[in-house]
Motif scaffolding. Structure first.
Motif, PDB file in Angstrom:
ATOM      1  N   ASP A 150      76.598 -54.657  58.062  1.00 25.53           N
ATOM      2  CA  ASP A 150      75.400 -54.033  57.036  1.00 25.53           C
ATOM      3  C   ASP A 150      74.333 -53.941  57.514  1.00 25.53           C
ATOM      4  OD1 ASP A 150      74.234 -53.829  54.708  1.00 25.53           O
ATOM      5  OD2 ASP A 150      75.100 -55.325  53.431  1.00 25.53           O
ATOM      6  N   ASN A 151      73.581 -52.878  57.095  1.00 27.63           N
ATOM      7  CA  ASN A 151      72.212 -53.101  57.514  1.00 27.63           C
ATOM      8  C   ASN A 151      71.168 -53.814  56.882  1.00 27.63           C
ATOM      9  OD1 ASN A 151      72.423 -50.923  55.388  1.00 27.63           O
ATOM     10  ND2 ASN A 151      70.243 -50.456  55.780  1.00 27.63           N
ATOM     11  N   MET A 152      71.598 -54.402  55.733  1.00 31.59           N
ATOM     12  CA  MET A 152      70.811 -55.320  54.996  1.00 31.59           C
ATOM     13  C   MET A 152      70.896 -56.693  55.597  1.00 31.59           C
ATOM     14  SD  MET A 152      69.636 -53.205  52.922  1.00 31.59           S
ATOM     15  CE  MET A 152      68.941 -54.002  51.424  1.00 31.59           C
ATOM     16  N   THR A 153      71.601 -57.050  56.605  1.00 33.87           N
ATOM     17  CA  THR A 153      71.913 -58.217  57.195  1.00 33.87           C
ATOM     18  C   THR A 153      72.474 -58.499  58.392  1.00 33.87           C
ATOM     19  OG1 THR A 153      72.853 -60.625  56.627  1.00 33.87           O
ATOM     20  CG2 THR A 153      74.157 -58.631  56.353  1.00 33.87           C
ATOM     21  N   SER A 154      71.874 -59.498  59.330  1.00 27.88           N
ATOM     22  CA  SER A 154      72.497 -59.551  60.673  1.00 27.88           C
ATOM     23  C   SER A 154      73.660 -60.393  60.625  1.00 27.88           C
ATOM     24  CB  SER A 154      71.375 -60.085  61.492  1.00 27.88           C
ATOM     25  OG  SER A 154      71.059 -61.412  61.093  1.00 27.88           O
ATOM     26  N   THR A 155      74.016 -60.907  59.553  1.00 28.24           N
ATOM     27  CA  THR A 155      75.319 -61.736  59.443  1.00 28.24           C
ATOM     28  C   THR A 155      76.609 -60.872  59.248  1.00 28.24           C
ATOM     29  OG1 THR A 155      74.018 -63.448  58.808  1.00 28.24           O
ATOM     30  CG2 THR A 155      76.299 -63.612  58.683  1.00 28.24           C
ATOM     31  N   ILE A 156      77.765 -61.071  60.066  1.00 21.60           N
ATOM     32  CA  ILE A 156      79.013 -60.348  59.614  1.00 21.60           C
ATOM     33  C   ILE A 156      79.700 -61.235  58.356  1.00 21.60           C
ATOM     34  CG2 ILE A 156      81.361 -59.762  60.540  1.00 21.60           C
ATOM     35  CD1 ILE A 156      78.757 -58.143  61.591  1.00 21.60           C
ATOM     36  N   LYS A 157      80.135 -60.689  57.525  1.00 23.76           N
ATOM     37  CA  LYS A 157      80.691 -61.590  56.516  1.00 23.76           C
ATOM     38  C   LYS A 157      82.134 -60.840  56.039  1.00 23.76           C
ATOM     39  CE  LYS A 157      76.257 -62.380  54.276  1.00 23.76           C
ATOM     40  NZ  LYS A 157      75.628 -62.299  53.049  1.00 23.76           N
ATOM     41  N   SER A 158      83.014 -61.577  55.478  1.00 28.67           N
ATOM     42  CA  SER A 158      84.157 -61.010  55.017  1.00 28.67           C
ATOM     43  C   SER A 158      83.987 -60.218  53.694  1.00 28.67           C
ATOM     44  CB  SER A 158      85.203 -62.113  54.580  1.00 28.67           C
ATOM     45  OG  SER A 158      84.669 -62.954  53.703  1.00 28.67           O
ATOM     46  N   TRP A 159      84.552 -59.103  53.541  1.00 28.94           N
ATOM     47  CA  TRP A 159      84.051 -58.259  52.258  1.00 28.94           C
ATOM     48  C   TRP A 159      84.000 -58.999  50.996  1.00 28.94           C
ATOM     49  CZ3 TRP A 159      87.009 -57.787  47.838  1.00 28.94           C
ATOM     50  CH2 TRP A 159      88.113 -58.329  47.752  1.00 28.94           C
ATOM     51  N   ASP A 160      85.049 -60.084  50.865  1.00 26.56           N
ATOM     52  CA  ASP A 160      84.554 -61.004  49.514  1.00 26.56           C
ATOM     53  C   ASP A 160      83.376 -61.809  49.625  1.00 26.56           C
ATOM     54  OD1 ASP A 160      86.183 -62.271  51.567  1.00 26.56           O
ATOM     55  OD2 ASP A 160      86.650 -63.687  49.904  1.00 26.56           O
ATOM     56  N   ARG A 161      82.771 -62.096  50.679  1.00 26.07           N
ATOM     57  CA  ARG A 161      81.528 -62.790  50.163  1.00 26.07           C
ATOM     58  C   ARG A 161      80.306 -62.058  50.672  1.00 26.07           C
ATOM     59  NH1 ARG A 161      83.450 -67.544  50.475  1.00 26.07           N
ATOM     60  NH2 ARG A 161      85.134 -68.200  51.504  1.00 26.07           N
ATOM     61  N   THR A 162      80.528 -60.462  50.573  1.00 22.54           N
ATOM     62  CA  THR A 162      79.150 -60.053  50.387  1.00 22.54           C
ATOM     63  C   THR A 162      78.432 -59.739  49.120  1.00 22.54           C
ATOM     64  OG1 THR A 162      80.350 -57.836  49.903  1.00 22.54           O
ATOM     65  CG2 THR A 162      80.067 -58.276  52.351  1.00 22.54           C
ATOM     66  N   GLY A 163      78.950 -60.079  47.855  1.00 22.66           N
ATOM     67  CA  GLY A 163      78.668 -59.768  46.623  1.00 22.66           C
ATOM     68  C   GLY A 163      78.430 -58.224  46.299  1.00 22.66           C
ATOM     69  N   TYR A 164      79.146 -57.457  47.068  1.00 22.86           N
ATOM     70  CA  TYR A 164      79.186 -55.952  46.737  1.00 22.86           C
ATOM     71  C   TYR A 164      80.247 -55.598  45.922  1.00 22.86           C
ATOM     72  CZ  TYR A 164      75.695 -55.438  50.671  1.00 22.86           C
ATOM     73  OH  TYR A 164      74.637 -55.293  51.140  1.00 22.86           O
ATOM     74  N   THR A 165      80.441 -54.597  45.166  1.00 19.17           N
ATOM     75  CA  THR A 165      81.534 -54.153  44.612  1.00 19.17           C
ATOM     76  C   THR A 165      81.829 -52.718  45.439  1.00 19.17           C
ATOM     77  OG1 THR A 165      80.773 -54.392  42.364  1.00 19.17           O
ATOM     78  CG2 THR A 165      82.429 -52.707  42.383  1.00 19.17           C
ATOM     79  N   PHE A 166      83.175 -52.964  45.874  1.00 22.86           N
ATOM     80  CA  PHE A 166      83.736 -52.066  46.909  1.00 22.86           C
ATOM     81  C   PHE A 166      84.161 -50.910  46.196  1.00 22.86           C
ATOM     82  CE2 PHE A 166      82.666 -55.424  49.684  1.00 22.86           C
ATOM     83  CZ  PHE A 166      82.542 -55.132  50.893  1.00 22.86           C
ATOM     84  N   LEU A 167      83.948 -49.602  46.432  1.00 22.10           N
ATOM     85  CA  LEU A 167      84.483 -48.327  45.924  1.00 22.10           C
ATOM     86  C   LEU A 167      85.450 -47.472  46.597  1.00 22.10           C
ATOM     87  CD1 LEU A 167      81.028 -47.325  44.150  1.00 22.10           C
ATOM     88  CD2 LEU A 167      82.835 -48.730  43.124  1.00 22.10           C
ATOM     89  N   ALA A 168      85.279 -47.153  47.561  1.00 24.15           N
ATOM     90  CA  ALA A 168      85.950 -46.332  48.422  1.00 24.15           C
ATOM     91  C   ALA A 168      85.674 -46.482  49.929  1.00 24.15           C
ATOM     92  CB  ALA A 168      85.840 -44.906  48.107  1.00 24.15           C
ATOM     93  N   ARG A 169      86.644 -46.072  50.829  1.00 28.44           N
ATOM     94  CA  ARG A 169      86.238 -46.149  52.251  1.00 28.44           C
ATOM     95  C   ARG A 169      87.292 -45.037  52.808  1.00 28.44           C
ATOM     96  NH1 ARG A 169      90.122 -51.538  52.681  1.00 28.44           N
ATOM     97  NH2 ARG A 169      91.933 -50.478  52.483  1.00 28.44           N
ATOM     98  N   GLN A 170      87.227 -44.874  54.340  1.00 29.47           N
ATOM     99  CA  GLN A 170      87.887 -43.999  55.119  1.00 29.47           C
ATOM    100  C   GLN A 170      89.183 -44.718  55.000  1.00 29.47           C
ATOM    101  OE1 GLN A 170      85.220 -44.317  58.810  1.00 29.47           O
ATOM    102  NE2 GLN A 170      85.899 -42.118  58.968  1.00 29.47           N
ATOM    103  N   LYS A 171      90.342 -43.989  55.261  1.00 25.04           N
ATOM    104  CA  LYS A 171      91.535 -44.629  55.517  1.00 25.04           C
ATOM    105  C   LYS A 171      91.539 -45.101  57.041  1.00 25.04           C
ATOM    106  CE  LYS A 171      94.490 -42.282  52.215  1.00 25.04           C
ATOM    107  NZ  LYS A 171      95.737 -41.276  52.161  1.00 25.04           N
ATOM    108  N   PHE A 172      92.180 -46.355  57.315  1.00 24.42           N
ATOM    109  CA  PHE A 172      92.255 -46.600  58.463  1.00 24.42           C
ATOM    110  C   PHE A 172      92.999 -45.912  59.500  1.00 24.42           C
ATOM    111  CE2 PHE A 172      90.874 -50.680  56.366  1.00 24.42           C
ATOM    112  CZ  PHE A 172      89.802 -50.954  57.294  1.00 24.42           C
ATOM    113  N   GLU A 173      94.152 -45.373  59.001  1.00 28.52           N
ATOM    114  CA  GLU A 173      95.112 -44.654  59.756  1.00 28.52           C
ATOM    115  C   GLU A 173      94.899 -43.150  59.800  1.00 28.52           C
ATOM    116  OE1 GLU A 173      96.399 -44.733  55.557  1.00 28.52           O
ATOM    117  OE2 GLU A 173      95.704 -46.314  56.887  1.00 28.52           O
ATOM    118  N   ASN A 174      93.927 -42.508  59.001  1.00 32.34           N
ATOM    119  CA  ASN A 174      93.713 -41.345  59.055  1.00 32.34           C
ATOM    120  C   ASN A 174      92.040 -41.022  58.690  1.00 32.34           C
ATOM    121  OD1 ASN A 174      93.293 -38.593  58.419  1.00 32.34           O
ATOM    122  ND2 ASN A 174      94.682 -38.497  56.804  1.00 32.34           N
TER     123      ASN A 174
END
Length: 182
Positions: A150-174
C-alpha cells in the motif's frame, strides 16, 4: 480516485451476503475491470500476464515485498491523474516521479515481476480505505495469507489487518479479468 466498479461491486457483494475471514481472501464472482484498467493492460502487457517466476519461501517473499513496497513508496510523490496525465482514471506507471494509488500498485507489480516474483501471485485490488475513500493496492498471495502493498504505509500487512473494505481485484489466474471480493 474514482473507480466505477466500486459501487457495483459493493452492492453485488452485500446482496450475496459474503463474509471475510483471515488467510486468503475469497472471491464471490466475476466483475468488470475498473475504468482505465483495460487500457493499461494494452499499454503494459506484463500487467495482465500470468508469467511464472522464481520459487521462493514465504519468508523470502515477505523480505522482497517489504523492500519493493518501501522503494516504490519513497520514489513516488502522490498526485492525482488529472494533474499528472490531464485526465482521470488513467492507470499507468508513475510519470516524473508522481502518481496516484493505482500508479503505485502498477509500479509495484512491475518491480516484483522484474525481481522474478510470479505474476499469478499478484492482483491489483480496489478497496475502500478507513475513511471510505476509493483506493487501489497490490495484493500478494502467499501460502498462509493474502498480503497488501500500500502506498499509505511502508508495512506489509495481511488483508484482514489493513482496516480496508476489499471490493474487487484482478483474478490471480487470469490477470485481464476481475472478481468481486467483498
Amino acid at each position: 480516485m474514482k473507480i466505477s466498479v466500486l459501487g457495483f461491486a459493493l452492492l453485488s457483494a452485500v446482496a450475496c451476503g459474503t463474509s471475510a475471514f483471515a488467510g486468503q481472501l475469497q472471491a464471490t464472482r466475476a466483475n468488470a475491470a475498473p475504468e482505465g484498467f483495460s487500457s493499461a493492460c494494452q499499454r503494459y502487457s506484463w500487467l495482465c500476464t500470468t508469467k511464472a517466476g522464481v520459487k521462493m519461501s514465504d519468508s523470502d517473499a515477505l523480505v522482497l515485498l517489504t523492500k519493493v513496497n518501501r522503494q516504490v513508496n519513497a520514489a513516488i510523490r502522490p498526485a492525482e491523474d488529472t494533474v499528472v496525465y490531464g485526465r482521470s482514471n488513467y492507470w499507468a506507471l508513475p510519470k516524473d516521479g508522481r502518481g496516484d494509488c493505482e500508479d503505485y500498485a502498477v509500479a509495484k507489480t512491475k518491480a516484483l515481476l522484474d525481481a522474478g516474483f510470479p505474476a499469478n501471485k499478484m492482483a491489483v485490488s480496489v478497496v475502500l480505505d478507513r475513511n471510505g475513500n476509493n483506493h487501489a493496492v497490490l495484493m500478494v498471495r502467499l501460502a498462509d495469507a493474502d498480503y497488501v502493498l500500500d502506498n499509505m504505509t511502508s508495512t506489509i500487512k495481511s488483508w484482514d489487518r489493513t482496516g480496508y473494505t476489499f471490493l474487487a481485484r484482478q483474478k490471480f489466474e487470469n490477470k485481464a479479468a476481475w472478481e468481486v471480493i467483498l
